[in-house]
Design a protein around this motif. Structure first.
Motif, mmCIF file in Angstrom:
data_model
loop_
_atom_site.group_PDB
_atom_site.id
_atom_site.type_symbol
_atom_site.label_atom_id
_atom_site.label_comp_id
_atom_site.label_asym_id
_atom_site.label_seq_id
_atom_site.Cartn_x
_atom_site.Cartn_y
_atom_site.Cartn_z
ATOM 1 N N ILE A 49 17.524 26.373 73.651
ATOM 2 C CA ILE A 49 18.507 27.461 73.499
ATOM 3 C C ILE A 49 17.842 28.669 72.812
ATOM 4 O O ILE A 49 18.047 29.821 73.207
ATOM 5 C CB ILE A 49 19.715 26.994 72.650
ATOM 6 C CG1 ILE A 49 20.354 25.740 73.238
ATOM 7 C CG2 ILE A 49 20.736 28.122 72.474
ATOM 8 C CD1 ILE A 49 21.296 25.918 74.366
ATOM 9 N N THR A 50 17.020 28.383 71.784
ATOM 10 C CA THR A 50 16.313 29.476 71.097
ATOM 11 C C THR A 50 15.434 30.235 72.080
ATOM 12 O O THR A 50 15.398 31.473 72.091
ATOM 13 C CB THR A 50 15.428 28.895 69.964
ATOM 14 O OG1 THR A 50 16.247 28.116 69.104
ATOM 15 C CG2 THR A 50 14.740 29.980 69.171
ATOM 16 N N GLN A 51 14.721 29.499 72.932
ATOM 17 C CA GLN A 51 13.828 30.127 73.908
ATOM 18 C C GLN A 51 14.617 30.957 74.925
ATOM 19 O O GLN A 51 14.280 32.110 75.207
ATOM 20 C CB GLN A 51 12.990 29.033 74.597
ATOM 21 C CG GLN A 51 12.306 29.427 75.889
ATOM 22 C CD GLN A 51 11.263 30.536 75.712
ATOM 23 O OE1 GLN A 51 10.913 30.924 74.598
ATOM 24 N NE2 GLN A 51 10.779 31.071 76.820
ATOM 25 N N LEU A 52 15.711 30.392 75.451
ATOM 26 C CA LEU A 52 16.497 31.124 76.457
ATOM 27 C C LEU A 52 17.103 32.383 75.841
ATOM 28 O O LEU A 52 17.156 33.439 76.482
ATOM 29 C CB LEU A 52 17.592 30.212 77.024
ATOM 30 C CG LEU A 52 17.061 29.036 77.863
ATOM 31 C CD1 LEU A 52 18.165 28.032 78.149
ATOM 32 C CD2 LEU A 52 16.451 29.549 79.172
ATOM 33 N N ALA A 53 17.532 32.283 74.581
ATOM 34 C CA ALA A 53 18.141 33.446 73.913
ATOM 35 C C ALA A 53 17.122 34.570 73.767
ATOM 36 O O ALA A 53 17.439 35.750 73.964
ATOM 37 C CB ALA A 53 18.675 33.041 72.546
ATOM 38 N N ASN A 54 15.888 34.224 73.429
ATOM 39 C CA ASN A 54 14.876 35.263 73.231
ATOM 40 C C ASN A 54 14.321 35.796 74.544
ATOM 41 O O ASN A 54 13.682 36.850 74.579
ATOM 42 C CB ASN A 54 13.771 34.744 72.313
ATOM 43 C CG ASN A 54 14.208 34.816 70.860
ATOM 44 O OD1 ASN A 54 14.178 35.876 70.250
ATOM 45 N ND2 ASN A 54 14.691 33.700 70.324
ATOM 46 N N LEU A 55 14.571 35.057 75.612
ATOM 47 C CA LEU A 55 14.154 35.517 76.936
ATOM 48 C C LEU A 55 15.160 36.526 77.494
ATOM 49 O O LEU A 55 14.808 37.403 78.285
ATOM 50 C CB LEU A 55 14.068 34.289 77.852
ATOM 51 C CG LEU A 55 13.185 34.338 79.087
ATOM 52 C CD1 LEU A 55 11.789 34.818 78.748
ATOM 53 C CD2 LEU A 55 13.139 32.947 79.718
ATOM 54 N N CYS A 56 16.424 36.381 77.089
ATOM 55 C CA CYS A 56 17.484 37.283 77.583
ATOM 56 C C CYS A 56 17.259 38.694 77.047
ATOM 57 O O CYS A 56 16.998 38.894 75.873
ATOM 58 C CB CYS A 56 18.851 36.772 77.123
ATOM 59 S SG CYS A 56 20.159 38.017 77.272
ATOM 60 N N HIS A 57 17.348 39.705 77.924
ATOM 61 C CA HIS A 57 17.138 41.099 77.528
ATOM 62 C C HIS A 57 18.458 41.857 77.320
ATOM 63 O O HIS A 57 18.462 43.067 77.220
ATOM 64 C CB HIS A 57 16.276 41.824 78.570
ATOM 65 C CG HIS A 57 14.794 41.558 78.391
ATOM 66 N ND1 HIS A 57 14.308 40.366 77.906
ATOM 67 C CD2 HIS A 57 13.713 42.340 78.625
ATOM 68 C CE1 HIS A 57 12.987 40.423 77.859
ATOM 69 N NE2 HIS A 57 12.589 41.617 78.286
ATOM 70 N N ASN A 58 19.572 41.133 77.325
ATOM 71 C CA ASN A 58 20.883 41.751 77.087
ATOM 72 C C ASN A 58 21.184 42.902 78.069
ATOM 73 O O ASN A 58 21.742 43.928 77.700
ATOM 74 C CB ASN A 58 21.001 42.233 75.631
ATOM 75 C CG ASN A 58 22.437 42.521 75.225
ATOM 76 O OD1 ASN A 58 22.788 43.647 74.870
ATOM 77 N ND2 ASN A 58 23.300 41.541 75.288
ATOM 78 N N CYS A 59 20.800 42.694 79.348
ATOM 79 C CA CYS A 59 21.084 43.740 80.346
ATOM 80 C C CYS A 59 22.563 43.733 80.736
ATOM 81 O O CYS A 59 23.074 44.691 81.279
ATOM 82 C CB CYS A 59 20.229 43.519 81.590
ATOM 83 S SG CYS A 59 20.852 42.202 82.628
ATOM 84 N N ARG A 60 23.236 42.603 80.518
ATOM 85 C CA ARG A 60 24.676 42.434 80.717
ATOM 86 C C ARG A 60 25.083 42.252 82.179
ATOM 87 O O ARG A 60 26.271 42.201 82.500
ATOM 88 C CB ARG A 60 25.458 43.594 80.074
ATOM 89 C CG ARG A 60 25.056 43.718 78.615
ATOM 90 C CD ARG A 60 25.646 44.864 77.880
ATOM 91 N NE ARG A 60 25.310 44.728 76.449
ATOM 92 C CZ ARG A 60 25.966 45.300 75.477
ATOM 93 N NH1 ARG A 60 26.988 46.063 75.736
ATOM 94 N NH2 ARG A 60 25.599 45.120 74.234
ATOM 95 N N GLY A 61 24.087 42.199 83.069
ATOM 96 C CA GLY A 61 24.385 42.047 84.494
ATOM 97 C C GLY A 61 25.172 40.776 84.776
ATOM 98 O O GLY A 61 26.123 40.781 85.563
#
Ligand code: HEM
Ligand code: SF4
Ligand code: SF4
Length: 360
Positions: A49-61
């Motif tokens: 979960i930590t890894q996936l969260a830091n991979l997300c760029h919050n583009c909101r798509g």
């Protein structure tokens, strides 16, 4: 009296709940690196979960594409859930604990640190005025500057390196190869994941309409920051390697790198602040909005005070502007491990880890 037996979900639990729904749905497969990495797992450990969260760029798509957002009972809001995990993870990995949460969630804490930083520089310039020296060194000697800024830069870098070690352990990272690093640097520098799979941008500040504004503003900040850093490094090399101390002329390497760098940094940061005011707060880490805004404004202040100092060359304003600029830089450096600034380090680590997962 009836007891409320609703379980209290942590940010990680909530993100896990949502990612398990995504894993069954799989609609957003092509949106960004988060989804292929999610679909590669059957169950999610805390490190996943930590890894996936830091991979997300919050583009909101993915939020605007999702058929399970509120009022659906699944109440999906993956950009916000992952943003809350990021805030929590950056605090957990930073030493000493608690400072990360303080500076990430309380803009007023960063403002207070800035006042202290500027006051410290005014004090140093008044109490330690050199007997002789030209340019900046007439107000603060080179030795004192190195004594302040050497540790103020290196110690935070050490704290960030320790945090990255924790991240690497928790996310199961292995030995890094050059090709993995190169792939992560490419994706980081181009912000490939900040577009939800759409070449025409992200959904940050205009709801379900795409825009490239955030990407462009970030690129200005990113390259502006690197140019400012290169300018300071060029000055250090000229000073120690060629016995050429400051002040430098308008067409010297430090000025040719620093002035455009300062302009890009200031305009980019002001652009990001404007976009942040327009964007929907509920699709990011709502708890961290104030701390993030303070960080963006600190970057703008760093660039703008540097440019003002450059414009004031040879006038009586040099001394107060020098204290203002150096105090701002000092605050930026000392708070690096605890402010939003750490995102660069963890996002790069997440991209390297993802390159490992893909077998790059
Ligand atoms: C590997 C390098 C980097 C990557 C991959 C990266 C990525 C990102 C991403 C994805 C965002 C948007 C999502 C979010 O707000 O978390 C962001 C925001 C931001 N980044 Fe970076 N970044 C990097 C380096 C930098 C550097 C060096 C700076 C400047 C010193 C910087 C300054 C900012 C700022 C000011 C924001 C806006 C924060 C906000 O709106 O709250 N970034 N970065
Ligand atoms: S965000 Fe929504 S639409 Fe996209 S994969 Fe997850 S559940 Fe499906
Ligand atoms: S990068 Fe964009 S599409 Fe991918 S998970 Fe984050 S918000 Fe959703």
């Amino acid at each position: 009296m009836s007891l409320d037996t609703t379980p209290i979900l942590t940010a990680t639990d909530e993100a896990r709940r949502q990612l398990e729904i995504c894993n069954a749905c799989r609609y957003c497969e092509g949106y960004c690196a988060v989804f292929p990495a999610t679909f590669a797992e059957r169950a999610f450990s805390d490190g996943d979960i930590t890894q996936l969260a830091n991979l997300c760029h919050n583009c909101r798509g993915c939020y605007y594409a999702c058929q399970y957002t509120e009022p659906h009972e699944f109440a999906l809001n993956l950009p916000a859930a992952l943003a809350e995990v990021r805030v929590e993870s950056w605090d957990r990995f930073a030493w000493p604990g608690g400072l990360g949460r303080l500076f990430q969630t309380r803009g007023v804490a960063l403002a207070g640190a800035l006042i202290l930083g500027i006051a410290a520089l005014f004090w140093a310039m008044a109490a330690l005025t050199p007997e002789r020296g030209t340019g900046f060194y007439a107000h603060l000697s080179h030795t004192i500057m190195v004594a302040i800024f050497g540790p103020a830069f290196l110690l935070p870098i050490l704290v960030i390196a320790m945090g990255l070690r924790g991240y690497w352990r928790e996310t199961g990272g292995t030995r890094v190869t050059l090709s993995q690093l190169a792939s992560a640097l490419r994706d980081g520098a181009s912000l490939r994941n900040l577009s939800g799979g759409a070449a025409h941008g992200c959904n940050y500040e205009k709801g379900d309409r795409y825009t490239l504004a955030r990407k462009h503003a970030h690129q200005a900040v990113f390259w502006g920051f690197l140019l400012c850093f290169a300018s300071t490094s060029a000055g250090t090399v000229l000073h120690y390697g060629f016995d050429l101390p400051a002040p430098y002329g308008a067409f010297s390497l430090p000025k040719l790198l620093g002035v455009p760098g300062g302009v890009l940094l200031t305009l980019g940061a002001l652009g990001l602040a404007g976009l942040k005011l327009r964007a929907d707060r509920s699709l990011g880490a709502a708890s961290a909005w104030g701390g993030e805004m303070a960080f963006v404004l600190l970057l703008a202040a760093t660039g703008a005070s540097g440019l003002a100092l450059f414009a004031a060359t040879g006038t009586a304003l040099v001394a107060p502007l020098l204290a203002l600029h150096l105090g701002t830089v000092l605050t930026f450096f000392l708070t690096m491990p605890y402010s939003k600034m750490v995102h660069g380090a963890y996002r790069l680590a997440a991209l390297v880890r993802d390159a490992q997962r893909k077998g790059a």
